[in-house]
Design a protein around this motif. Structure first.
Motif, PDB file in Angstrom:
ATOM      1  N   HIS A  18       0.851  -1.189   0.000  1.00  0.00           N
ATOM      2  CA  HIS A  18       0.000   0.000   0.000  1.00  0.00           C
ATOM      3  C   HIS A  18       0.885   1.237   0.000  1.00  0.00           C
ATOM      4  O   HIS A  18       2.108   1.146   0.085  1.00  0.00           O
ATOM      5  CB  HIS A  18      -0.873   0.004   1.254  1.00  0.00           C
ATOM      6  CG  HIS A  18      -1.950  -1.031   1.214  1.00  0.00           C
ATOM      7  ND1 HIS A  18      -3.247  -0.741   0.919  1.00  0.00           N
ATOM      8  CD2 HIS A  18      -1.901  -2.375   1.400  1.00  0.00           C
ATOM      9  CE1 HIS A  18      -3.960  -1.852   0.943  1.00  0.00           C
ATOM     10  NE2 HIS A  18      -3.160  -2.871   1.224  1.00  0.00           N
ATOM     11  N   CYS A  40      -0.625   4.178   4.533  1.00  0.00           N
ATOM     12  CA  CYS A  40      -1.774   3.287   4.717  1.00  0.00           C
ATOM     13  C   CYS A  40      -1.392   2.049   5.516  1.00  0.00           C
ATOM     14  O   CYS A  40      -0.373   1.424   5.266  1.00  0.00           O
ATOM     15  CB  CYS A  40      -2.313   2.880   3.353  1.00  0.00           C
ATOM     16  SG  CYS A  40      -3.761   1.829   3.429  1.00  0.00           S
ATOM     17  N   GLY A  89      -3.169  -0.552   5.419  1.00  0.00           N
ATOM     18  CA  GLY A  89      -3.508  -1.609   4.469  1.00  0.00           C
ATOM     19  C   GLY A  89      -4.151  -2.809   5.130  1.00  0.00           C
ATOM     20  O   GLY A  89      -5.228  -2.726   5.698  1.00  0.00           O
ATOM     21  N   CYS A 142      -7.282   0.025  -3.173  1.00  0.00           N
ATOM     22  CA  CYS A 142      -7.453   0.123  -1.721  1.00  0.00           C
ATOM     23  C   CYS A 142      -8.359   1.314  -1.438  1.00  0.00           C
ATOM     24  O   CYS A 142      -8.122   2.405  -1.939  1.00  0.00           O
ATOM     25  CB  CYS A 142      -6.105   0.307  -1.040  1.00  0.00           C
ATOM     26  SG  CYS A 142      -6.248   0.722   0.697  1.00  0.00           S
ATOM     27  N   THR A 188      -8.693   2.891   1.266  1.00  0.00           N
ATOM     28  CA  THR A 188      -8.098   3.863   2.190  1.00  0.00           C
ATOM     29  C   THR A 188      -7.057   4.741   1.486  1.00  0.00           C
ATOM     30  O   THR A 188      -7.160   5.957   1.477  1.00  0.00           O
ATOM     31  CB  THR A 188      -7.419   3.132   3.374  1.00  0.00           C
ATOM     32  OG1 THR A 188      -8.320   2.126   3.855  1.00  0.00           O
ATOM     33  CG2 THR A 188      -7.076   4.099   4.488  1.00  0.00           C
ATOM     34  N   CYS A 189      -6.041   4.102   0.868  1.00  0.00           N
ATOM     35  CA  CYS A 189      -4.946   4.897   0.297  1.00  0.00           C
ATOM     36  C   CYS A 189      -5.058   5.033  -1.221  1.00  0.00           C
ATOM     37  O   CYS A 189      -4.249   5.705  -1.836  1.00  0.00           O
ATOM     38  CB  CYS A 189      -3.596   4.294   0.675  1.00  0.00           C
ATOM     39  SG  CYS A 189      -3.247   2.714  -0.136  1.00  0.00           S
TER      40      CYS A 189
END
Ligand SMILES: [Zn+2]
Length: 419
Positions: free
Chosen positions: A51, A55, A57, A82, A84-85
């Motif tokens: 990641h 992150c 991850g 992903c 999130t990131c």
């Protein structure tokens, strides 16, 4: 060759084993099952995804928030992101090579044949491919660093190793291949056009940087060299605390050259006596160093009486010069002894570099090519003895490979999306 100089920026390609092509094509229409299959595979090989640095991850958080269909030889390739990131991972099914239209089974046969020593041209004939395509494939594998691949297999960074250079030729130039070996594994295979300490330091530094990247506290305890000045200097610069030993076998090979104007049987007898001396020194623990100093003095005296004072004096001076390096080997039982793997690998690689000379050019990718060959050395199962039958060098040294298939391992381990 643009692809060799381009920075592999944020390459997050992952190779996933879908067992067979039909399964892959079925899964293409089922987003959820596809994702589950990919995650299960990553879990099974025990890797994590790369990641972005910010992150946390943790593989299971990813989902295909979007997918792009890229046509590659008519195969649909999915990308996962992903949430999130926003790192994007390209999922290559096991039957597709990155950026290449060559089929993996063709690549597998051609690589095995080239590793086995068959000429590039004949390897290409076997696979009905062009020699250049095979050359580029090896270069592509070489984009991933050797240290990264080996640590992915769970091998600890080597605290003791052997550093040696092969003197070789590329086109008409003299070139050198600085190499680091530990046991059955090549940790570094560099390429320099000069034999200077500065050039070797620069090459070995690539290994050192990659190692420190993996483990900031990395320290080397012992290095064995053949005593070549540029090598010892570069080792002192890069690994100041390490014990530097000089190879005893090289000493044995050098001795006859120190003896001039004597009959061949005398030279042979002295060589065999020197062999016994070094062999016994290795056997005796504790008192080894003291014993060696005394025995070297006696041996030089013996040379003086059997081969003349000039030869005796020459050998004595040579001992003075080299003995610190021999002591270093004997003082530490963990110091490596010379490696036949290294000699064999160096000779094979030398031939290969020579064979490939038609492909090299000033801005060529000799370094990537050599790194690709190093991966083959570490990952192709080649052990001859029954004890390690069917194992690759990485496994012999205690590492683990993701699957039972060496070529799939090569694909997985050299891809950029795993960490
Ligand atoms: Zn992430």
């Amino acid at each position: 060759m643009r692809h060799t100089t381009k920075q592999p920026r944020a390459n997050r390609t992952i190779t996933v084993d879908f067992q067979n092509e039909a399964t892959y094509f079925q899964l293409l229409d089922d987003r959820k099952a596809f994702l589950e299959c990919v995650l299960a595979f990553i879990l099974s090989i025990g890797f994590q995804l790369t990641h972005k640095t910010t992150c946390r991850g943790g593989g299971c958080l990813t989902r295909p928030s979007h997918y792009v269909r890229v046509r590659l030889g008519g195969v649909t390739i999915w990308r996962l992101q992903c949430t999130t990131c926003h790192a994007v991972f390209t999922v290559l099914p096991h039957f597709v090579l990155r950026y290449r239209s060559m089929r993996p089974e063709v690549a597998r046969d051609a690589l095995l044949a080239t590793h086995g020593g068959l000429s590039l041209e004949l390897c290409a004939v076997i696979g009905h491919i062009s020699p250049m395509a095979l050359y580029r494939l090896i270069c592509a594998l070489g984009h991933q660093s050797v240290v990264t691949v080996l640590t992915r297999c769970g091998l600890p960074l080597p605290t003791y190793f052997l550093a040696d250079e092969k003197h070789s030729h590329c086109l008409t130039d003299k070139v050198y291949l600085p190499t680091i070996v530990q046991g059955q594994v090549l940790w570094h295979l560099g390429y320099t056009e000069e034999a200077s300490a500065a050039a070797f330091t620069q090459s070995y530094q690539e290994f050192q940087r990659a190692a420190v990247d993996q483990e900031p506290t990395y320290r080397v305890k012992g290095v064995l060299t053949d005593g070549f000045d540029s090598t010892t200097k570069s080792m002192r610069t890069l690994f100041p605390g390490a014990r530097l030993g000089t190879c005893l076998r090289h000493a044995l090979l050098k001795l006859p050259k120190k003896l001039v104007a004597i009959a061949s049987p005398v030279r042979k007898a002295l060589r065999s006596q020197f062999h016994t001396l070094l062999y016994r020194a290795r056997q005796r623990k504790g008192l080894r160093v003291f014993a060696l100093g005394q025995r070297l003095r006696r041996f030089a005296d013996h040379v003086a009486t059997t081969a003349g004072t000039a030869n005796g004096e020459g050998v004595r001076r040579w001992f003075q010069d080299k003995k610190a390096g021999w002591y270093a080997v004997l003082e530490d039982p963990q110091m490596p002894v010379t490696s036949t793997l290294l000699d064999q690998a160096h000779n094979a690689i030398d031939r290969k570099l020579f064979m490939m000379k038609g492909f090299h050019h000033p801005q060529g990718s000799q370094q990537a090519f050599l790194r690709g060959l190093a991966h083959l050395y570490n990952l192709v199962p080649y052990q001859r003895r029954a004890k390690h039958a069917g194992q690759c060098g990485v496994e012999v040294e205690g590492g683990t490979v993701p699957t039972r298939d060496w070529f799939l391992n090569l694909q997985i381990l050299t891809s950029g999306g795993f960490r």
